[in-house]
Design a protein around this motif. Structure first.
Motif, PDB file in Angstrom:
ATOM      1  N   LEU A  10       0.819  -1.200   0.000  1.00 39.52           N
ATOM      2  CA  LEU A  10       0.000   0.000   0.000  1.00 39.52           C
ATOM      3  C   LEU A  10       0.852   1.248   0.000  1.00 39.52           C
ATOM      4  N   ASP A  11       0.413   2.250  -0.748  1.00 40.91           N
ATOM      5  CA  ASP A  11       1.051   3.557  -0.738  1.00 40.91           C
ATOM      6  C   ASP A  11       0.207   4.428   0.170  1.00 40.91           C
ATOM      7  N   VAL A  12       0.606   4.564   1.420  1.00 41.37           N
ATOM      8  CA  VAL A  12      -0.202   5.252   2.418  1.00 41.37           C
ATOM      9  C   VAL A  12       0.385   6.632   2.649  1.00 41.37           C
ATOM     10  N   ARG A  13      -0.457   7.656   2.458  1.00 39.82           N
ATOM     11  CA  ARG A  13      -0.021   9.037   2.643  1.00 39.82           C
ATOM     12  C   ARG A  13      -0.955   9.733   3.596  1.00 39.82           C
ATOM     13  N   GLY A  14      -0.666  10.973   3.860  1.00 42.01           N
ATOM     14  CA  GLY A  14      -1.423  11.766   4.825  1.00 42.01           C
ATOM     15  C   GLY A  14      -2.810  12.128   4.362  1.00 42.01           C
ATOM     16  N   VAL A  15      -3.601  12.643   5.311  1.00 42.18           N
ATOM     17  CA  VAL A  15      -4.960  13.088   5.045  1.00 42.18           C
ATOM     18  C   VAL A  15      -4.911  14.233   4.054  1.00 42.18           C
ATOM     19  N   GLY A  16      -5.844  14.231   3.117  1.00 37.32           N
ATOM     20  CA  GLY A  16      -5.932  15.313   2.154  1.00 37.32           C
ATOM     21  C   GLY A  16      -5.137  15.056   0.888  1.00 37.32           C
ATOM     22  N   ASP A  17      -4.336  14.015   0.834  1.00 34.16           N
ATOM     23  CA  ASP A  17      -3.578  13.689  -0.361  1.00 34.16           C
ATOM     24  C   ASP A  17      -4.484  12.867  -1.262  1.00 34.16           C
ATOM     25  N   GLU A  18      -4.904  13.478  -2.350  1.00 32.82           N
ATOM     26  CA  GLU A  18      -5.892  12.851  -3.230  1.00 32.82           C
ATOM     27  C   GLU A  18      -5.391  11.563  -3.867  1.00 32.82           C
ATOM     28  N   HIS A  83      -2.173   0.350   8.989  1.00 39.20           N
ATOM     29  CA  HIS A  83      -1.523   0.801   7.760  1.00 39.20           C
ATOM     30  C   HIS A  83      -0.881   2.172   7.921  1.00 39.20           C
ATOM     31  N   CYS A  84      -1.692   3.180   8.079  1.00 39.38           N
ATOM     32  CA  CYS A  84      -1.195   4.560   8.115  1.00 39.38           C
ATOM     33  C   CYS A  84      -0.249   4.790   9.280  1.00 39.38           C
ATOM     34  N   VAL A  85      -0.656   4.373  10.472  1.00 37.54           N
ATOM     35  CA  VAL A  85       0.161   4.621  11.657  1.00 37.54           C
ATOM     36  C   VAL A  85       1.412   3.750  11.632  1.00 37.54           C
ATOM     37  N   VAL A  86       1.283   2.487  11.288  1.00 33.81           N
ATOM     38  CA  VAL A  86       2.446   1.597  11.241  1.00 33.81           C
ATOM     39  C   VAL A  86       3.449   2.082  10.202  1.00 33.81           C
ATOM     40  N   ASP A  87       2.966   2.457   9.022  1.00 28.31           N
ATOM     41  CA  ASP A  87       3.874   2.947   7.987  1.00 28.31           C
ATOM     42  C   ASP A  87       4.564   4.232   8.419  1.00 28.31           C
ATOM     43  N   GLU A  95       6.204  12.901  10.980  1.00 27.59           N
ATOM     44  CA  GLU A  95       5.064  12.200  10.373  1.00 27.59           C
ATOM     45  C   GLU A  95       4.513  11.147  11.314  1.00 27.59           C
ATOM     46  N   ALA A  96       5.389  10.412  11.965  1.00 29.31           N
ATOM     47  CA  ALA A  96       4.957   9.380  12.918  1.00 29.31           C
ATOM     48  C   ALA A  96       4.222  10.018  14.083  1.00 29.31           C
ATOM     49  N   ASP A  97       4.780  11.089  14.608  1.00 29.69           N
ATOM     50  CA  ASP A  97       4.132  11.794  15.723  1.00 29.69           C
ATOM     51  C   ASP A  97       2.751  12.295  15.318  1.00 29.69           C
ATOM     52  N   ALA A  98       2.646  12.836  14.111  1.00 31.52           N
ATOM     53  CA  ALA A  98       1.371  13.372  13.628  1.00 31.52           C
ATOM     54  C   ALA A  98       0.336  12.259  13.469  1.00 31.52           C
ATOM     55  N   LYS A  99       0.749  11.118  12.931  1.00 29.80           N
ATOM     56  CA  LYS A  99      -0.194   9.998  12.735  1.00 29.80           C
ATOM     57  C   LYS A  99      -0.670   9.429  14.064  1.00 29.80           C
ATOM     58  N   VAL A 100       0.220   9.326  15.040  1.00 34.83           N
ATOM     59  CA  VAL A 100      -0.173   8.817  16.349  1.00 34.83           C
ATOM     60  C   VAL A 100      -1.155   9.783  17.001  1.00 34.83           C
ATOM     61  N   LYS A 101      -0.877  11.090  16.924  1.00 37.18           N
ATOM     62  CA  LYS A 101      -1.790  12.088  17.496  1.00 37.18           C
ATOM     63  C   LYS A 101      -3.137  12.044  16.781  1.00 37.18           C
ATOM     64  N   GLU A 102      -3.108  11.934  15.473  1.00 40.24           N
ATOM     65  CA  GLU A 102      -4.329  11.847  14.681  1.00 40.24           C
ATOM     66  C   GLU A 102      -5.175  10.638  15.123  1.00 40.24           C
ATOM     67  N   ALA A 103      -4.527   9.488  15.309  1.00 43.03           N
ATOM     68  CA  ALA A 103      -5.234   8.281  15.753  1.00 43.03           C
ATOM     69  C   ALA A 103      -5.767   8.461  17.162  1.00 43.03           C
TER      70      ALA A 103
END
Length: 113
Positions: A10-18, A83-87, A95-103
């Motif tokens: 999977l190509d997992v990117r941040g929120v808002g990336d179309e 997926h998103c957080v692990v990647d 990026e990792a910090d942002a994904k963990v906070k987002e989750a």
């Protein structure tokens, strides 16, 4: 709604990336089918109120609808974590910090609802 593919595929990117491929993509059809059933449940509740059916019967259906939505939310959260957080954790840094906070924020919203 669990993962049927490997996160490496999977190509997992941040929120808002179309152009992002999200963790739930392998179960997209299952999610869409479930959401279609939920939509039908909501229309059914609307009809029950319109027809002035018994309060407890309506509340029973509202409870079922709430549980169905919670199930979808938990499945999406599980896919996001896998997926998103692990990647992002593999990448590390901001990026990792942002994904963990987002989750964490998403979990807090689910718990409050």
């Amino acid at each position: 709604m669990t993962d049927t593919g490997s996160s490496a595929d999977l190509d997992v990117r941040g929120v808002g990336d179309e152009s992002a491929t999200h963790g739930y993509i392998t179960d997209k059809e299952k999610y869409l089918a479930r959401l279609k059933r939920i939509e039908g449940q909501a229309r059914g509740i609307h009809r029950m109120v319109d027809e002035e059916q018994y309060c407890i019967d309506i509340l029973t259906q509202v409870s079922a609808l709430t549980k169905a939505l919670e199930s979808v939310a938990l499945g999406l959260l599980d896919d996001h974590l896998k997926h998103c957080v692990v990647d992002a954790a593999r990448t590390g840094g901001a990026e990792a910090d942002a994904k963990v906070k987002e989750a964490s924020d998403a979990i807090a919203r689910l718990v409050r609802s």
